[in-house]
Write a protein that holds these residues in place. Sequence first.
Motif, mmCIF file in Angstrom:
data_model
loop_
_atom_site.group_PDB
_atom_site.id
_atom_site.type_symbol
_atom_site.label_atom_id
_atom_site.label_comp_id
_atom_site.label_asym_id
_atom_site.label_seq_id
_atom_site.Cartn_x
_atom_site.Cartn_y
_atom_site.Cartn_z
ATOM 1 N N GLY A 21 -8.477 0.755 -0.505
ATOM 2 C CA GLY A 21 -8.571 0.104 -1.804
ATOM 3 C C GLY A 21 -8.375 1.007 -3.008
ATOM 4 O O GLY A 21 -8.341 0.530 -4.130
ATOM 5 N N ARG A 22 -8.218 2.298 -2.791
ATOM 6 C CA ARG A 22 -8.062 3.234 -3.916
ATOM 7 C C ARG A 22 -6.604 3.699 -3.996
ATOM 8 O O ARG A 22 -6.010 4.067 -2.994
ATOM 9 C CB ARG A 22 -8.979 4.427 -3.726
ATOM 10 C CG ARG A 22 -8.939 5.346 -4.899
ATOM 11 C CD ARG A 22 -10.012 6.364 -4.850
ATOM 12 N NE ARG A 22 -9.868 7.203 -6.029
ATOM 13 C CZ ARG A 22 -10.786 7.969 -6.489
ATOM 14 N NH1 ARG A 22 -11.950 8.036 -5.877
ATOM 15 N NH2 ARG A 22 -10.589 8.702 -7.547
ATOM 16 N N LEU A 23 -6.039 3.690 -5.203
ATOM 17 C CA LEU A 23 -4.647 4.070 -5.416
ATOM 18 C C LEU A 23 -4.534 5.566 -5.677
ATOM 19 O O LEU A 23 -5.219 6.114 -6.542
ATOM 20 C CB LEU A 23 -4.064 3.306 -6.604
ATOM 21 C CG LEU A 23 -2.612 3.614 -6.963
ATOM 22 C CD1 LEU A 23 -1.676 3.210 -5.821
ATOM 23 C CD2 LEU A 23 -2.225 2.905 -8.254
ATOM 24 N N ASP A 77 0.787 -1.233 0.000
ATOM 25 C CA ASP A 77 0.000 0.000 0.000
ATOM 26 C C ASP A 77 0.822 1.287 0.000
ATOM 27 O O ASP A 77 0.249 2.375 -0.112
ATOM 28 C CB ASP A 77 -0.934 0.021 1.211
ATOM 29 C CG ASP A 77 -2.040 -1.017 1.110
ATOM 30 O OD1 ASP A 77 -2.353 -1.447 -0.017
ATOM 31 O OD2 ASP A 77 -2.594 -1.392 2.157
ATOM 32 N N ASN A 78 2.135 1.197 0.142
ATOM 33 C CA ASN A 78 2.968 2.403 0.254
ATOM 34 C C ASN A 78 4.288 2.204 -0.466
ATOM 35 O O ASN A 78 5.174 1.493 0.036
ATOM 36 C CB ASN A 78 3.237 2.711 1.736
ATOM 37 C CG ASN A 78 1.980 3.078 2.467
ATOM 38 O OD1 ASN A 78 1.539 4.225 2.410
ATOM 39 N ND2 ASN A 78 1.376 2.112 3.144
ATOM 40 N N GLN A 136 3.416 -6.243 -10.694
ATOM 41 C CA GLN A 136 2.815 -7.258 -11.562
ATOM 42 C C GLN A 136 2.182 -8.342 -10.702
ATOM 43 O O GLN A 136 2.768 -8.782 -9.721
ATOM 44 C CB GLN A 136 3.857 -7.874 -12.491
ATOM 45 C CG GLN A 136 4.305 -6.950 -13.571
ATOM 46 C CD GLN A 136 5.335 -7.583 -14.483
ATOM 47 O OE1 GLN A 136 5.893 -8.623 -14.191
ATOM 48 N NE2 GLN A 136 5.586 -6.922 -15.597
ATOM 49 N N GLY A 137 1.002 -8.710 -11.065
ATOM 50 C CA GLY A 137 0.314 -9.777 -10.344
ATOM 51 C C GLY A 137 -0.435 -9.314 -9.113
ATOM 52 O O GLY A 137 -1.100 -10.100 -8.459
ATOM 53 N N ILE A 138 -0.330 -8.018 -8.777
ATOM 54 C CA ILE A 138 -1.068 -7.484 -7.623
ATOM 55 C C ILE A 138 -2.373 -6.908 -8.124
ATOM 56 O O ILE A 138 -2.399 -6.118 -9.070
ATOM 57 C CB ILE A 138 -0.249 -6.409 -6.880
ATOM 58 C CG1 ILE A 138 1.006 -7.055 -6.277
ATOM 59 C CG2 ILE A 138 -1.091 -5.751 -5.794
ATOM 60 C CD1 ILE A 138 1.934 -6.076 -5.604
ATOM 61 N N THR A 139 -3.467 -7.289 -7.529
ATOM 62 C CA THR A 139 -4.783 -6.797 -7.932
ATOM 63 C C THR A 139 -4.915 -5.322 -7.576
ATOM 64 O O THR A 139 -4.666 -4.930 -6.431
ATOM 65 C CB THR A 139 -5.894 -7.594 -7.237
ATOM 66 O OG1 THR A 139 -5.691 -8.972 -7.493
ATOM 67 C CG2 THR A 139 -7.257 -7.167 -7.728
ATOM 68 N N PRO A 140 -5.295 -4.459 -8.571
ATOM 69 C CA PRO A 140 -5.450 -3.022 -8.281
ATOM 70 C C PRO A 140 -6.604 -2.733 -7.358
ATOM 71 O O PRO A 140 -7.462 -3.471 -7.127
ATOM 72 C CB PRO A 140 -5.688 -2.401 -9.658
ATOM 73 C CG PRO A 140 -5.946 -3.482 -10.610
ATOM 74 C CD PRO A 140 -5.584 -4.782 -9.943
#
Length: 136
Positions: free
Chosen positions: A105-107, A81-82, A132-136
């Motif tokens: 949950g928001r970037l 998250d950071n 890569q591979g991390i769900t947005p």
Amino acid sequence: MRQAMIMLAALCSAAPAWAEDLPYTADMAQRPNFSKAYHTMTELPEWVSKAAAVSTPMGNIMFNGKAYLVGHLCKPHDCADNQLEVIFSRDGAQAWGLLSQRVEGRLYQMPLGTPDSVLLAAMHAAYRANNQGITP
């Protein structure tokens, strides 16, 4: 964006009459009882400002015939998250960053150091590569 502007206009037009006597924003931010909150809001997180972070080895990149170093930092125990992508000029005289924070949950992403569009695109690409591979 349009919806936010409409909401802001509605708030401003609905302000009570006493609002006309308020000081300018810059003056308010300098008042002792507002200054601390203002400066807290504008500080970078400590893991960023002190580089007290989990990091990766630097990499080399080239743009417009110039060599740069690119790296990645993240907050210990909260890397997902950071995160911070960093690009340094080869001589170390300049640095640019892309601070990425996920809140509820928001970037949210904020450029640091006023990167041009090429450097900003490179940092966005580095962020994607590091996630890569991390769900947005």
